[in-house]
Design an enzyme around this catalytic site. Sequence first.
Site, PDB file in Angstrom:
ATOM      1  N   HIS A   1    -111.314 102.557 -21.248  1.00  0.00           N
ATOM      2  CA  HIS A   1    -111.208 103.371 -20.036  1.00  0.00           C
ATOM      3  C   HIS A   1    -111.987 102.755 -18.874  1.00  0.00           C
ATOM      4  O   HIS A   1    -113.139 102.355 -19.029  1.00  0.00           O
ATOM      5  CB  HIS A   1    -111.780 104.787 -20.239  1.00  0.00           C
ATOM      6  CG  HIS A   1    -111.523 105.378 -21.580  1.00  0.00           C
ATOM      7  ND1 HIS A   1    -110.337 105.969 -21.922  1.00  0.00           N
ATOM      8  CD2 HIS A   1    -112.310 105.466 -22.684  1.00  0.00           C
ATOM      9  CE1 HIS A   1    -110.398 106.408 -23.175  1.00  0.00           C
ATOM     10  NE2 HIS A   1    -111.581 106.104 -23.660  1.00  0.00           N
TER      11      HIS A   1
ATOM     12  N   GLY B   1     -77.813  70.215   2.565  1.00  0.00           N
ATOM     13  CA  GLY B   1     -77.570  71.225   3.585  1.00  0.00           C
ATOM     14  C   GLY B   1     -78.786  72.077   3.899  1.00  0.00           C
ATOM     15  O   GLY B   1     -79.641  72.329   3.047  1.00  0.00           O
TER      16      GLY B   1
ATOM     17  N   TYR C   1     -71.849  70.850  -5.916  1.00  0.00           N
ATOM     18  CA  TYR C   1     -72.811  71.340  -4.929  1.00  0.00           C
ATOM     19  C   TYR C   1     -74.091  71.789  -5.626  1.00  0.00           C
ATOM     20  O   TYR C   1     -74.059  72.319  -6.736  1.00  0.00           O
ATOM     21  CB  TYR C   1     -72.233  72.508  -4.138  1.00  0.00           C
ATOM     22  CG  TYR C   1     -71.153  72.119  -3.164  1.00  0.00           C
ATOM     23  CD1 TYR C   1     -71.421  71.259  -2.108  1.00  0.00           C
ATOM     24  CD2 TYR C   1     -69.859  72.621  -3.291  1.00  0.00           C
ATOM     25  CE1 TYR C   1     -70.431  70.904  -1.208  1.00  0.00           C
ATOM     26  CE2 TYR C   1     -68.858  72.274  -2.396  1.00  0.00           C
ATOM     27  CZ  TYR C   1     -69.149  71.418  -1.355  1.00  0.00           C
ATOM     28  OH  TYR C   1     -68.167  71.061  -0.464  1.00  0.00           O
TER      29      TYR C   1
ATOM     30  N   ASN D   1    -117.838  97.767 -28.491  1.00  0.00           N
ATOM     31  CA  ASN D   1    -117.324  98.954 -27.811  1.00  0.00           C
ATOM     32  C   ASN D   1    -117.810  98.945 -26.365  1.00  0.00           C
ATOM     33  O   ASN D   1    -119.014  98.939 -26.107  1.00  0.00           O
ATOM     34  CB  ASN D   1    -117.793 100.236 -28.494  1.00  0.00           C
ATOM     35  CG  ASN D   1    -117.159 101.463 -27.860  1.00  0.00           C
ATOM     36  OD1 ASN D   1    -116.042 101.835 -28.189  1.00  0.00           O
ATOM     37  ND2 ASN D   1    -117.872 102.090 -26.933  1.00  0.00           N
TER      38      ASN D   1
ATOM     39  N   GLU E   1     -59.527  73.365   4.920  1.00  0.00           N
ATOM     40  CA  GLU E   1     -60.743  74.130   5.189  1.00  0.00           C
ATOM     41  C   GLU E   1     -60.386  75.376   5.990  1.00  0.00           C
ATOM     42  O   GLU E   1     -59.445  75.377   6.783  1.00  0.00           O
ATOM     43  CB  GLU E   1     -61.750  73.279   5.968  1.00  0.00           C
ATOM     44  CG  GLU E   1     -62.222  72.036   5.247  1.00  0.00           C
ATOM     45  CD  GLU E   1     -63.048  72.348   4.014  1.00  0.00           C
ATOM     46  OE1 GLU E   1     -63.552  73.480   3.905  1.00  0.00           O
ATOM     47  OE2 GLU E   1     -63.178  71.459   3.156  1.00  0.00           O
TER      48      GLU E   1
ATOM     49  N   ASN F   1     -60.687  76.289  -3.223  1.00  0.00           N
ATOM     50  CA  ASN F   1     -61.385  75.095  -3.680  1.00  0.00           C
ATOM     51  C   ASN F   1     -62.834  75.447  -3.993  1.00  0.00           C
ATOM     52  O   ASN F   1     -63.542  76.023  -3.168  1.00  0.00           O
ATOM     53  CB  ASN F   1     -61.313  74.036  -2.578  1.00  0.00           C
ATOM     54  CG  ASN F   1     -62.166  72.825  -2.883  1.00  0.00           C
ATOM     55  OD1 ASN F   1     -62.338  72.444  -4.042  1.00  0.00           O
ATOM     56  ND2 ASN F   1     -62.695  72.203  -1.836  1.00  0.00           N
TER      57      ASN F   1
END
Length: 450
Positions: free
Chosen positions: A354, A9, A96, A368, A150, A165
């Site tokens: 930082h 689909g 599905y 460092n 349906e 369903n």
Amino acid sequence: MRCIVLAAGMGVRMNSKYAKVTHTVCGKPMIRWILDTVLNLLDKVCVVVGHDADSVKKLLPENVEVVHQSQQLGTGHAVMSARNFIDPADNLLILYGDMPLITEGTIQKIINSHNLSNCDATVVSVEMNDPTGYGRIVRDKSGKFVKIVEESEASNREKAIVEVNTGVYIFNGRKLLEVLPMINCKNKKGEYYLTDVFAFLERVNIYKSERSCEFIGINNRIQLAQAEKFRRQWILEELMIKGVTIVDPETTYIDADVKIGRDSIIYPMSFIHGDTKIGEDCIIGPMTRIIDSYIGDRVTIVRSECKGARIMSDVSVGPFSRLREGTVLCNGVKIGNFVEIKNSEIDQNTKAQHLTYLGDAVVGKSVNIGAGTITCNFDGKRKNQTVIEDEVFIGSNTALVAPVKVEKGAFVAAGSTINRNVPAWSLAIARARQEIKLNWVIDKRKKEED
């Protein structure tokens, strides 16, 4: 037993250029949710594809058969397209592809119910407070199956039925092959409804599930969000049962494939996606995003983002750090606020606390990195590497112009721009000499007053 998954689909109500079943729920495409579940129970699975078939095929495992439905003319037509897959000597489960919540346990119960029923087919139903959009199950006074209608074909009385369903069926293969040619497309939509085959079957079993949430079909983005919420809740509950603390499940988002070790704590507004593994005793969040990353034990990541990073144990990251693809942080590394690292390996016990950018760098142990340090890795055409060896001290506000190497134990003075290699145990200073003009301000003001 065999299985057909209907995934042809277009999903018009999704309002998307992509096939409906390719949309994700908790980081996994819908079609993979259903296939991963079914393949744990059955080894003969066929997927019917149609709209955007190539995209769907890319998501399928190699051990499933694929059938192409050239025209999307309804569920009955989709099953007809796969008639060569149907074995008359075997039962057939039909699902599905847009049902990402159905569980292995529920499918097994459906199979058991059909096997015990000795019927031609089994229909799976649930009760819904709002049955809009679903076909209705019509029973006789004794509760036996009469038909499925349906919604587009239902009368007002039939529309009032709340037993619907789900679109999940099991058929006797031989019976289904007999009745499939009997259905037609003489209805309001001009489609072949698979549900029409039940008019030609004498013995139909109904398995009524109490877990209606598992049968939510995804037809629009609203239902997609609802399915995501259910699945996310199950993921978080499973993690908590396994020993992970989720401080606020309502504001925590973790994908299906994420692994987290016990005694780790996940704080609110944490988003953990993709192929991510987090070890034990970690603290993640709040306000943290992690994608496709490996994180060892006893790691703290606060208000930061990691994507494609590998972080070993006893590492601290954040707040407000960004670790990009190719980042490797070894044991004991500390990455502080407003630090960005890209495609760089930082060895054990190194600190960048930082305001730092490290790109395309190799940094040794116990280094460092002072505040404001950047690696100037791009020369306008290519990226270049910076190498900083063990025990180096980089002073604040340093620019390292790659390609460049700072060898073991060297010091780089604050404010330097380094564009040549620095030998081991040396001091590099690359800045203008400071000049002081005594009483300059006083003299300037006197001149302005005159």
